[in-house]
Design an enzyme around this catalytic site. Structure first.
Site, PDB file in Angstrom:
ATOM      1  N   TRP A 190       0.856  -1.192   0.000  1.00 32.22           N
ATOM      2  CA  TRP A 190       0.000   0.000   0.000  1.00 32.22           C
ATOM      3  C   TRP A 190       0.894   1.246   0.000  1.00 32.22           C
ATOM      4  CZ3 TRP A 190      -1.921   2.677   4.870  1.00 32.22           C
ATOM      5  CH2 TRP A 190      -2.881   3.667   4.563  1.00 32.22           C
ATOM      6  N   ASP A 271      -0.904  -5.744   9.295  1.00 31.71           N
ATOM      7  CA  ASP A 271      -1.876  -4.737   8.885  1.00 31.71           C
ATOM      8  C   ASP A 271      -3.129  -5.482   8.455  1.00 31.71           C
ATOM      9  OD1 ASP A 271      -3.358  -2.662   7.898  1.00 31.71           O
ATOM     10  OD2 ASP A 271      -1.891  -1.970   6.441  1.00 31.71           O
ATOM     11  N   LYS A 307     -13.511  -1.019   5.883  1.00 29.26           N
ATOM     12  CA  LYS A 307     -14.082  -1.873   4.846  1.00 29.26           C
ATOM     13  C   LYS A 307     -15.144  -2.820   5.389  1.00 29.26           C
ATOM     14  CE  LYS A 307     -10.674  -0.264   2.246  1.00 29.26           C
ATOM     15  NZ  LYS A 307      -9.753   0.818   2.689  1.00 29.26           N
TER      16      LYS A 307
END
Length: 461
Positions: A190, A271, A307
């Site tokens: 990311w 993560d 999310k």
């Protein structure tokens, strides 16, 4: 008596005015000295006549240059400026319905209604570490309620500002209190990871992860790079649905990674941005984290509810640190407070309250898992539809990676030139590395994307 009162009042007014004038003169003198003006009498005269004249020159920020747009968020900026009726945004990492609309989960609406109806709720500051119930339930959700570390109180959890904030707090804690300041992150990863950890005070290095030739995992390269990392180094691991590639190790490969990490005394930092959102199963998506948290070793986990609960704008996340003992966990928490306090003091209450309400209530939790699986299943369906459309169209290349990858994103294999072509000719927006958000697709837009990919591949190779 009256004249005396008037004179006395006038004298008092005169004295006050004189005092005020004197105070103003002192402030002006200090200003002149600060500005470094040689002729202070002339300067004071000019300032007195026009108090703002000293600030009418060039801005003190005139040297600041225009910064480039964020490579991910900038895609949406460009998309919003495009007047085309056929434009399609596949850059934003946010779930969209089949109609292309943002989704607020029904279970979130219910939880919010409960909170609104509870007149005993107040808006007082949360503690530095956040909402206690949220922290406790978040640790159980990612680590498992039966995890030994949870049962033995060896986990400290603090509420943070979504996943990004959790990573940043964890990074700064490690920079202050861990003996090794080098963190290895997957290549690619990311885009914000490098900045988050660099500004946290850590030195960032990479390990091989993605194989462009197979559009899959470079497992051998991963093992070699982590095997040669210095003992004690920090290793960032994506818990599931690796961003941007959508390529995850198998459970067997995760076990090999765990053995290597522990044998090299590396410190894993997970993560977890997509628990339950990738496969549709909260437990399956948390399995890599749980095998590390159950082996007696230490690790860090950053969680996000953006999310899997659709709470993007609420910025709800948590950082959990699994320690060797309850005593160490308590001391670690005390130092996490010292990181958080000067950063943002304490976290917001609303989003964490929504999460806690859902996680504590059996009926709401069950409804959440159903809605969560529906979102995951729609993304999986979009993968199959796109793969089938490209295959039917006869688009050159092997596109099976689209259905092999998992989670919100697909690493298409398209290069920057092809991406630019698709944006210019088809008004399709994505990051320049060819990553697309499958959640931004619908049955209606798959044909348009297929046309664009086919044209880009056949014309530009």
């Amino acid at each position: 008596m009256s004249p005396q009162f008037t004179v006395s009042g006038a004298h008092s007014s005169s004295t006050a005015a004189s005092s005020s004038s004197s105070s103003a003169d002192r402030r002006l003198s200090a200003l002149v000295r600060h500005l470094g003006v040689e002729d202070s009498t002339s300067a004071m005269s000019d300032i007195s006549a026009n108090p703002t004249s000293a600030f009418n020159g060039d801005s003190v920020f005139a040297h600041v240059v225009q910064a480039p747009e964020d490579p991910i968020l900038g895609v949406t900026v460009a998309y919003n400026k495009d007047p085309s009726p056929i434009k399609l945004n596949l850059g934003v990492g946010a779930y969209r319905t089949e109609e292309g609309k943002p989704l607020v989960l029904n279970v979130v609406r219910q939880a919010e209604q409960q909170l609104v109806n509870d007149i005993s709720r107040v808006k007082e500051y949360l503690p530095i570490v956040g909402l206690a119930e949220f922290n406790k339930l978040s640790a159980k959700l990612i680590l498992g309620a039966d995890n030994p570390a949870v049962q033995e109180s060896r986990v400290t959890t603090v509420q943070c500002l979504s996943g990004t904030g959790s990573l940043r707090v964890g990074g700064e804690f490690l920079a202050r209190h861990y003996h090794e300041r080098t963190i290895y992150i997957p290549q690619p990863t990311w885009g914000n990871h490098i900045k988050v950890f660099t500004w946290s005070g850590l030195s960032v290095k990479t390990y091989r992860y993605y194989d462009p030739a197979t559009r899959g995992l470079n497992f051998q390269g991963l093992l070699e790079d982590l095997g040669s990392a210095p003992s004690g180094a920090i290793v960032l691991l994506h818990a599931c649905a690796h961003n941007p590639t959508g390529v995850d190790p198998t459970l067997e490969q995760w076990e090999q990674i765990r053995q290597l990490v522990r044998s090299r005394a590396l410190l894993p930092f997970f993560d977890s941005a997509y628990q339950g959102f990738a496969s549709g199963s909260l437990d399956s998506d948390a399995q890599p984290v749980r095998i590390f948290a159950a082996d007696g070793g230490e690790c860090l986990v950053a969680q996000s509810y953006a999310k899997n609960m659709g709470l993007y704008g609420e910025r709800v996340g948590a950082l959990s640190i699994v320690c060797k003992s309850a005593d160490v966990a308590r001391r670690v928490e005390s130092q996490l407070k010292l990181v958080i306090r000067p950063m943002y003091s304490n976290p917001p209450i609303h989003g964490a309250s929504i999460v806690a309400t859902i996680l504590r209530d059996r009926d709401l939790f069950n409804e959440w898992t159903i809605e969560l699986k529906a979102m995951a299943d729609r993304i999986i369906s979009m993968r199959k539809q796109l793969f089938d459309a490209l295959k039917t169209r006869g688009t050159p290349g092997d596109w099976s990676h689209i259905i092999k990858q998992i989670g919100m994103f697909t690493f298409t294999g398209l290069n920057a030139e092809q991406v630019a072509f698709m944006t210019k000719e088809y008004h399709i927006y994505m990051t320049s590395d060819g990553r697309i958000s499958m959640a931004g697709l619908s049955s209606k837009t798959v044909p348009h994307l297929t046309d664009a990919i086919h044209a880009a591949v056949t014309r530009l190779g």
